[in-house]
Design an enzyme around this catalytic site. Sequence first.
Site, PDB file in Angstrom:
ATOM      1  CB  SER A 277      12.603  -7.142  -3.132  1.00  0.00           C
ATOM      2  OG  SER A 277      13.991  -6.953  -3.210  1.00  0.00           O
ATOM      3  N   GLY A 325       5.355  -8.092  -8.491  1.00  0.00           N
ATOM      4  CA  GLY A 325       5.159  -6.868  -7.732  1.00  0.00           C
ATOM      5  C   GLY A 325       6.490  -6.368  -7.214  1.00  0.00           C
ATOM      6  N   GLY A 329       3.516  -2.733  -2.489  1.00  0.00           N
ATOM      7  CA  GLY A 329       2.995  -3.120  -1.172  1.00  0.00           C
ATOM      8  C   GLY A 329       2.676  -1.904  -0.311  1.00  0.00           C
ATOM      9  CB  CYS A 332       6.411  -1.346  -0.441  1.00  0.00           C
ATOM     10  SG  CYS A 332       7.765  -1.532  -1.543  1.00  0.00           S
ATOM     11  N   GLY A 367      -0.403  -4.332  -2.830  1.00  0.00           N
ATOM     12  CA  GLY A 367      -1.250  -3.244  -3.307  1.00  0.00           C
ATOM     13  C   GLY A 367      -2.722  -3.589  -3.416  1.00  0.00           C
ATOM     14  N   GLY A 389      -1.259  -6.410   3.936  1.00  0.00           N
ATOM     15  CA  GLY A 389      -1.964  -5.445   4.777  1.00  0.00           C
ATOM     16  C   GLY A 389      -3.449  -5.729   4.943  1.00  0.00           C
ATOM     17  CE1 TYR A 412       1.780  -6.535   6.460  1.00  0.00           C
ATOM     18  CE2 TYR A 412       0.991  -4.397   5.687  1.00  0.00           C
ATOM     19  CZ  TYR A 412       1.492  -5.662   5.429  1.00  0.00           C
ATOM     20  OH  TYR A 412       1.701  -6.073   4.128  1.00  0.00           O
ATOM     21  N   GLY A 414       6.775  -4.155   7.060  1.00  0.00           N
ATOM     22  CA  GLY A 414       7.422  -4.670   5.862  1.00  0.00           C
ATOM     23  C   GLY A 414       8.557  -5.593   6.256  1.00  0.00           C
ATOM     24  NE  ARG A 461      10.129  -9.159   0.267  1.00  0.00           N
ATOM     25  CZ  ARG A 461       9.402  -9.520  -0.777  1.00  0.00           C
ATOM     26  NH1 ARG A 461       9.473 -10.734  -1.216  1.00  0.00           N
ATOM     27  NH2 ARG A 461       8.613  -8.661  -1.379  1.00  0.00           N
ATOM     28  N   GLY A 533     -15.619   8.407  -8.254  1.00  0.00           N
ATOM     29  CA  GLY A 533     -15.874   6.998  -7.952  1.00  0.00           C
ATOM     30  C   GLY A 533     -15.777   6.659  -6.482  1.00  0.00           C
TER      31      GLY A 533
HETATM   32  P1  IMP Z   1       0.304  -5.323   0.784  1.00  0.00           P
HETATM   33  O1  IMP Z   1      -0.666  -6.439   0.595  1.00  0.00           O
HETATM   34  O2  IMP Z   1       0.010  -4.148  -0.075  1.00  0.00           O
HETATM   35  O3  IMP Z   1       0.436  -4.933   2.227  1.00  0.00           O
HETATM   36  O4  IMP Z   1       1.722  -5.870   0.276  1.00  0.00           O
HETATM   37  C1  IMP Z   1       2.284  -7.072   0.720  1.00  0.00           C
HETATM   38  C2  IMP Z   1       3.488  -7.398  -0.135  1.00  0.00           C
HETATM   39  O5  IMP Z   1       4.486  -6.390  -0.004  1.00  0.00           O
HETATM   40  C3  IMP Z   1       4.223  -8.672   0.253  1.00  0.00           C
HETATM   41  O6  IMP Z   1       3.622  -9.842  -0.220  1.00  0.00           O
HETATM   42  C4  IMP Z   1       5.611  -8.436  -0.342  1.00  0.00           C
HETATM   43  O7  IMP Z   1       5.704  -8.750  -1.703  1.00  0.00           O
HETATM   44  C5  IMP Z   1       5.770  -6.947  -0.227  1.00  0.00           C
HETATM   45  N1  IMP Z   1       6.615  -6.557   0.913  1.00  0.00           N
HETATM   46  C6  IMP Z   1       6.706  -7.115   2.136  1.00  0.00           C
HETATM   47  N2  IMP Z   1       7.546  -6.430   2.918  1.00  0.00           N
HETATM   48  C7  IMP Z   1       8.013  -5.415   2.170  1.00  0.00           C
HETATM   49  C8  IMP Z   1       8.942  -4.358   2.415  1.00  0.00           C
HETATM   50  O8  IMP Z   1       9.471  -4.178   3.502  1.00  0.00           O
HETATM   51  N3  IMP Z   1       9.198  -3.531   1.369  1.00  0.00           N
HETATM   52  C9  IMP Z   1       8.616  -3.715   0.152  1.00  0.00           C
HETATM   53  N4  IMP Z   1       7.702  -4.650  -0.110  1.00  0.00           N
HETATM   54  C10 IMP Z   1       7.426  -5.506   0.889  1.00  0.00           C
END
Ligand code: IMP
Length: 547
Positions: A277, A325, A329, A332, A367, A389, A412, A414, A461, A533
Site C-alpha cells: 500500500s 493509488g 479503493g 479502503c 476507485g 470492486g 468482496y 479489502g 501489503r 450530471g
Molecule cells: P476498487 O477497484 O475501488 O475496489 O479498488 C481496488 C484496489 O484497492 C486494489 O487494487 C488495491 O490497490 C486496493 N486495496 C485492496 N485491498 C485494500 C484494503 O484493504 N485497503 C485499501 N486498499 C485496498
Amino acid sequence: MSLDPSSALDLLKSYDRPDGLAVTELMDSRQHGGLTYNDFLLLPGKVDFPASDVLTESRITRNVVLKTPFMSSPMDTVTETDMAIALALLGGIGVIHHNQPAENQAAMVRAVKRHENGFISDPVVLSPSHRVEDVLDIKARLGFCGIPITDNGAVGGKLVGIVTSRDVQFRDPSTPLSQVMISDLVTASQGITLLEANDILRDSKKGKLPIVDKNGNLVSLLARSDLLKNQSYPLASKNPETKQLYAAAAIGTRPLDRTRLDLLVEAGLDIVVIDSSQGNSVFQLDMIQHIKQKYPKLEVIAGNVVTREQAASLIAAGADGLRVGMGSGSICITQEVMAVGRPQATAVYAVAEFASKFGVPVIADGGISNVGHIVKALALGAGAVMMGGLLAGTEEAPGEYFYHEGKRVKAYRGMGSLEAMEQGKPGGTTSSKVNVTPQSGSSKYPAPKKAATLDNAATSRYFSESSAVKVAQGVSGDVQDKGSVKAFIPYLYTGLQHSFQDIGVKSVSELREGVHSKRVRFELRTASSQVEGGVHGLNSYTKRLFK
Ligand code: IMP
C-alpha cells in the site's frame, strides 16, 4: 446586430485561449485541492469517425502493450485462474493474488500460460475403479457425464477409456467403470490446432475428444458442445514470442517472497506486481533490485505510489511500471485510519506526468466504478486501470454467489481487512480457498501468533499482518452480480470507444497527445453540477448499463 455565421470559425481564433481548462490548470492542486474522477469532465471535441475506429491499445510496463487497458486487482475475491484467463483473452490482464500458498499461486500462473482457447485443461477425470454412481453424481452436480478415465484418475495419467451417459444408463450404481467404459478411443495429439481438432470431432461424431501426449497421457479435452460456443478473441493479450497468454501475479516484499517468485517464474510468469500500500520502502527497493538481478527479463510493476517522490525512488530502483493509488479503493479505509493518501485523479496525474519522462507507464489502481472513470484515468496519463470492486461480482471472480437482502451477490473484501489479513499468514501456509461470507468472523481464521519483527513487518501489503495488534485498512462486504466478464469487459471496451469518439480522439496515444498539447480540454464540476450530471428528478428508474 448579429455576426455573419460564416465568420464563426474565424471569431473563434480571435479568443486568446480555448474554452475550458488545460490539464495543468485543472490539476493545479494549490488552487482547487486534490481531485477525484468525479470532480471534473472532459469537454467534447469533433465527431468525424465511427466509434469502432477507436483503438484502446496501451502500454502497461516498459515492454508490455495491451489491446484493452483493463487489469484486475490482486485480491483474493477478484483474481484467480478464471479471471486471469478471461481478462487476458479479452485483451487485458488479471493479477493473481498472493494471499495463498506459493504453490497454489504458481499453479494458477501455469494454468494461464497453458490455456488454449477451446481446450479444457482441467477436465473432470475418473479412474477405472470409480463406480457408475460417481458418474451419476457428477451428472447431477455439474450437468455432464462424458468423462475421460485415466489409470490414476487425474489429468496427466494414462488415458484408458471414456464414459458417456449411455454407458452408465440402466447400470447398477456400484458397477466399476472398468466394466462399462469405452476403451476403443478416438484421440488427438497434443499440439493439434483447434481447427484440426474440430474436424476430428465432426468426422468421428463423438461428443468429447481427449488430447494426449506422445506417451498416451491425458493433457486436455475438447467438447463438442463447446465448439458451438467457441468465440475467437482477436484482442487477446499474448506474449509475442511464445504466443501464450500473458500471466501476471503479485508478491510481497518479505524474504520468503523470493522463493515464491522463483516458483512463479518457473510456472511462466511474465509480469510481477510488488504489492504494497506504500511502495516507497527499503523492503520494496531491495526486492526490485533482487528481481532485476535474478530475472532481468521479468517485467516489474512496483507501487503503490501517489507522489513524484515515491515514484522517483521506484523508477531509480528499476521499476518497469508503477501502480498508483492510496486510499481510493472502494473497500479502503486507509485515508480515514492512516490520514495518508491522495485523491486519485491528482495522484494519477502527478505520478504519470513524472514517470512518462522515463518511459515508465502507470496503472490507475482503485476507485474505478464506471466507464467515465476509466476515460478520465487514461486522459490523466494512465496506461491502464486496475479494478477490484467493479469485477468482484462477475462469474470469473473467486467465490460463490449468495443472496443478501434479496440481491444476488458475491463477497468482496479489502486485502487490508482483518478477515483477509488473518487468512494470509506469512510463509503462505493457509488454504487458498476464499471462505468469506458477510458473517465470517475473525475466529474462523486464527491469527498467526508470531510477534512482529523487522522481517515480519516487511512481509505484507499493509505492514500489519503479523503484528500483535492488527490495524485494518479495508472492509469486507459484498457486491452485486455482474454476469460474466466476457460480457462486462466488451461493454467497458465499447463504452471507451464511444467516449473517445465524443472527445474526438481515435486512440489512447492521441488522447494523451491531445491532453499534453492542451487541445483536449477539461472542466471542473461543482457539487451541484455533479448532481445535475447524475439521474435526477425521477420518481423511480431502472439503471441498465448494457445489452
Ligand atoms: P476498487 O477497484 O475501488 O475496489 O479498488 C481496488 C484496489 O484497492 C486494489 O487494487 C488495491 O490497490 C486496493 N486495496 C485492496 N485491498 C485494500 C484494503 O484493504 N485497503 C485499501 N486498499 C485496498
